[in-house]
Enzyme design. Structure first.
Site, mmCIF file in Angstrom:
data_model
loop_
_atom_site.group_PDB
_atom_site.id
_atom_site.type_symbol
_atom_site.label_atom_id
_atom_site.label_comp_id
_atom_site.label_asym_id
_atom_site.label_seq_id
_atom_site.Cartn_x
_atom_site.Cartn_y
_atom_site.Cartn_z
ATOM 1 N N SER A 763 0.808 -1.229 0.000
ATOM 2 C CA SER A 763 0.000 0.000 0.000
ATOM 3 C C SER A 763 0.835 1.271 0.000
ATOM 4 C CB SER A 763 -0.951 0.011 1.204
ATOM 5 O OG SER A 763 -0.224 -0.041 2.403
ATOM 6 N N LYS A 806 -6.926 3.690 8.020
ATOM 7 C CA LYS A 806 -5.984 4.669 7.469
ATOM 8 C C LYS A 806 -6.584 6.061 7.428
ATOM 9 C CE LYS A 806 -3.615 1.200 4.626
ATOM 10 N NZ LYS A 806 -3.344 0.719 3.274
#
EC number: 3.4.21.53
Length: 884
Positions: A763, A806
């Site tokens: 990511s 996140k």
């Protein structure tokens, strides 16, 4: 010449053997000797009418030497041993025919297969060959009898397997030694000890005492005893070499005394064992008599009426009244009949007794009946847990189906989420809402398959597995069983517990689950199984496929605030006994500051510990001020009641009070920097404790050769993601706004801070890409911009996981704009609206869109921040250098 010499020596040896044999046969008489604790061999003892002077003065003669390992032959003793090649020689055969003699010498080193003279002792025993045995494999054996001791003078033939030597015979004990008072006394004492040893040993016949009584020669008796004492080989050889008769007798007397002590202790142990066995048998007969007497007195099988049933006759009645199936009932009856044929004190009886007891304790066909009320269930779930709308929706759907259909196979739910988000407590609430019994099975660290399926009854201490035990404790066949920490299962040589759970958690198979101990089918189809885990990656795929996964994400700041006020704070106050002493007042802003400055977690466990620290500090103040709860005895009902004499103290808590009670902030309330240096990008990461902000730093050195360096504790996937980003920039330098020549003339280094923390996953691809582009173009990235997503060599932005965690971390850090993969846009439905209002989330599909968003406004933003800094420094009269 050499052959003639050897023949001459052989002839002389044979003649000497003949002479010695004739003289021995004429001058000796037959006497019995004890060998292997039995009278079975004949020994030779000199006659009294032989001239002793002639026997003592022996001229040197030549003997054939036979080495032996770990054996010492004493005079008058018989020795059987395996023979080698030396027994096939013509000289030995001739010696056997005429009753000849050989010399027996012990080896110093038992490992030598072909011993030489230096490997042998100097003193040995002359022996007469009684018998030679031939075996079919070519080997041989011999039985010899010791005659007298000798010392080697020199070896005539020193070749291995053909040893012969000139020896001198050692003089027998002189008359002076034999007639000394000490020697006579030692001889009589030793004779008494030998007779005592014979009486203590059951393997020696009593006739041996007659022989010992007739032996008057102490030296002769000592030679007979030594081979049967527990002495080391070296000690026996030392005795053979000892000329002092008194010293030899003392050593033998001491060893014989020790042997008798061992025999006495052994006999005492045998006697105690026999006595204990006699007591057990007597105890059994007395119990049987007592049982018969109690039965005559109106008691049943030795037990008062109404006592717990444990005898086979009682088991029959309990089995008939139980609700077990016909198959299980047949097995139980057969086991009870086996018990009736066993002794009650035998181990097998207790194994069968334990097995039948377990069969009767299983709640066969017993179910918890309850009426499902969705509104009440909704109220229970809302009262115990704040938020978790998706989980509550799934539970209420299950309850609705149960209300429509009476029979439903129990589902298997898997709650996956960070620690402290309420997975275990949610299972308790589900059981409460269903009105069922709740059982928790901790699977963390379980590595034995028998913990799930049970142990077979053949093993000592065997018992059923955790599933059968949970059914027994719950008292019903439809409890809610929570399999806690299913991702922490281990596997080793004792089996794989995860594989044992495959049948348990399969709705199509668990109606016939078989426990190894019970060995009968258990119906688990009505059980509501709930499993919890922190990480799906460690759960085997076949096991994960049998469960319905329900994600429990991190709590937002608002959710934590509600949980703290509604659940944690009242519980902590009550646990510390402060509910009647202090009225605690905490403002919402103070609670938010506690959450932000004292915790960095996805759940609320650490928050609960910090609140407990605050309450403990207040408890100390109350005790120091003399406030306490006093117990007084009520005159009305004679029971203890708690009477509070002091009114509750109203206590206002602000952040300064919190700091005083539990210390400084463990986490700095740092905000994002106003401007980022060139080559630094803001990435977002997922951790088991929630989301986090991760800065990715790059540096380029010139001149260079295009080398690429990477630091930080990174996994293989993250390393490949960084390499992919660098490879895309080199192959698409023009579209990225990068000078392709400068890329080849500089060395690039990418660093991920906090190297002590292991990082992995794809990511960070977008953030790494922007950081490298920023380094080569010299353009900074906006400090309020963060990004996440995996990239490909074609420039596509691929989806990643953990979007909610996140984005919550970015919001907590003050990020205003976040780039996410376009395919993760559906994850925005789980983000709280208050977060989306304060932060702009932009879905992107390729790296071209990323470049436009990242560098389209970054320059203007950086210039704006720099201008504001210059203006503020001018007002303060300070200068601003280029680095600032």
């Amino acid at each position: 010449m050499e052959d003639k010499k050897n023949n001459k020596l052989s002839k002389m040896n044979n003649e000497n053997i003949e002479e010695q044999s004739d003289s021995l046969s004429e001058d000796t008489e037959q006497l019995p000797v004890v060998v292997d604790k039995k009278i079975r061999v004949i020994a030779k003892k000199p006659k009294e009418n032989v001239n002793k002077a002639e026997n003592e003065k022996q001229a040197p003669r030549i003997l054939k030497i036979v080495p032996v390992k770990n054996i010492v032959l004493f005079p008058h003793n018989v020795l059987p041993f395996a023979a080698g090649k030396e027994w096939t020689t013509e000289a030995v055969d001739r010696a056997v025919r005429i009753g000849g003699k050989i010399g027996i010498l012990a080896q110093k080193n038992s490992d030598a297969e072909s011993p030489l003279p230096e490997d042998l002792y100097e003193i040995g025993t002359e022996a007469k060959i009684l018998k030679i045995m031939r075996f079919p494999d070519g080997s041989g054996g011999a039985v010899v009898q010791g005659v007298r001791r000798f010392r080697i003078l020199n070896y005539v033939n020193a070749e291995a397997e053909h040893l012969s030597a000139e020896v001198e015979f050692l003089e027998n004990e002189t008359l002076e030694q034999e007639t000394r008072l000490e020697v006579v006394a030692l001889g009589k004492a030793m004779k008494q000890l030998v007779q005592k040893a014979i009486s203590l040993s059951p393997n020696i016949p009593s006739e041996a005492n007659l022989f010992i009584e007739n032996v008057q020669d102490a030296a002769y008796l000592a030679d007979l005893i030594v081979p049967y004492l527990s002495m080391d080989f070296q000690v026996k050889q030392s005795l053979l070499e000892t000329d002092d008769l008194e010293l030899r007798l003392r050593q033998i007397h001491a060893s014989l005394t020790k042997e008798i002590e061992v025999l006495e202790i052994s006999n005492k142990i045998n006697s105690d064992v026999k006595s204990e066995m006699g007591k057990q048998q007597r105890k059994y007969f007395l119990k049987e008599q007592l049982r018969l007497l109690q039965k005559e007195l109106g008691e049943i099988d030795g037990k008062p009426q109404g006592s717990p049933a444990s005898e086979p006759s009682d088991f029959h009645e309990r089995i008939a009244n139980s609700k077990m199936s016909d198959e299980v009932r047949e097995i139980a009856v057969r086991e009870v009949e086996r018990m009736g044929m066993m002794m009650p004190g035998s181990p097998e009886y207790m194994v069968s007794h334990n097995y039948v007891t377990w069969l009767l304790d299983i709640p066969w066909q017993i179910f918890t009946e309850n009426e499902i009320n969705l509104k009440e269930a909704q109220s229970v779930l809302d009262k115990d847990h704040y938020g978790l709308a998706k989980v509550k929706k799934r539970i209420l759907e299950f309850l609705a189906v149960c209300a429509l259909k009476n029979a439903l196979k129990g589902p298997i739910l898997l709650f996956v989420g960070p620690p402290g988000v309420g997975k275990t407590s949610l299972g308790k609430s589900i059981a409460k809402a269903l009105g069922r019994k709740f059982m928790r099975i901790a699977l963390g660290g379980v590595r034995d398959e028998s913990e799930i399926r049970g142990h077979r009854r053949t093993y000592i201490g065997s018992m059923p597995g955790k599933i059968a035990d949970a059914l027994k404790k719950s008292g019903s066949m439809n409890p809610v069983i929570l399999l806690d920490e299913i991702d922490k299962l281990a596997a080793d040589g004792r089996g794989d517990p995860a594989s044992a759970l495959l049948e348990v958690l399969d709705p199509e198979q668990n109606h016939t689950f078989t426990d190894h101990f019970l060995n009968v089918p258990l119906d688990l189809s009505k059980v509501f199984f709930i499993a919890t885990a922190n990480n799906l990656a460690t759960i085997p795929s076949p096991l994960r496929d049998r469960m319905e996964i329900v994600d429990l994400s991190s709590y937002t700041l608002e959710e934590k605030e509600h949980i703290a006020f509604d659940h944690l704070l009242p519980q902590v106050i009550d646990d510390h006994g402060m509910s009647n002493l202090v009225d605690l007042k905490i403002q919402p802003e103070t609670m938010r500051r506690i959450i932000q400055l004292y915790t960095r977690e996805a759940g609320v466990r650490q928050l609960k510990r910090e609140l407990a620290g605050i309450v403990r500090g207040l408890a100390r103040e109350c005790v120091e001020a003399g406030m306490k709860q006093q117990e007084t005895e009520s005159e009305q009902n004679q029971t203890d009641e708690i009477k509070v004499e002091i009114k509750p103290l109203i206590k206002e808590i602000n952040i300064e009070t919190v700091k005083k009670l539990i210390g400084n902030f463990p986490f700095n309330d740092k905000k994002r920097p106003e401007i980022l240096p060139i080559g630094v990008a803001t990435g977002l990461a997922w951790t088991p404790n929630g989301g986090d902000v991760l800065y990715i730093e790059t540096a380029a050195s010139s001149p260079g050769t295009g080398k690429f360096g990477l630091t930080g504790q990174l996994g293989d996937v993250m390393k490949e993601s960084v390499q992919t980003a660098f490879a895309y920039i080199r192959s698409h330098a023009e579209s990225c706004g990068v000078n392709a020549k400068s890329v080849g003339k500089k060395d690039l280094h990418v660093h991920f801070p906090e190297g002590a923390v292991k990082k992995d996953g794809p990511s960070a691809g977008v953030a790494t890409f922007l950081g490298i582009v920023s380094q080569f173009t010299g353009k900074p990235i906006a400090s309020d911009l963060a990004m996440t997503g995996e990239i490909s060599l074609r420039g596509d932005v691929l989806p990643v996981g953990g979007i909610k965690e996140k984005l919550l971390a970015a919001h907590r850090y003050g990020i205003k704009q976040v780039l996410i993969p376009h395919e993760n846009e559906h994850d925005l439905d789980e983000i709280p609206q208050e977060v989306l209002k304060e932060m702009r989330v932009v879905p992107v599909s390729n790296l071209n869109e990323v470049l436009k968003i990242a560098f389209g406004k970054s320059k203007k933003s950086a210039e704006k921040v720099l201008a504001s800094k210059i203006a503020s420094h001018k007002k303060s009269g300070r200068s601003l250098n280029a680095r600032s």
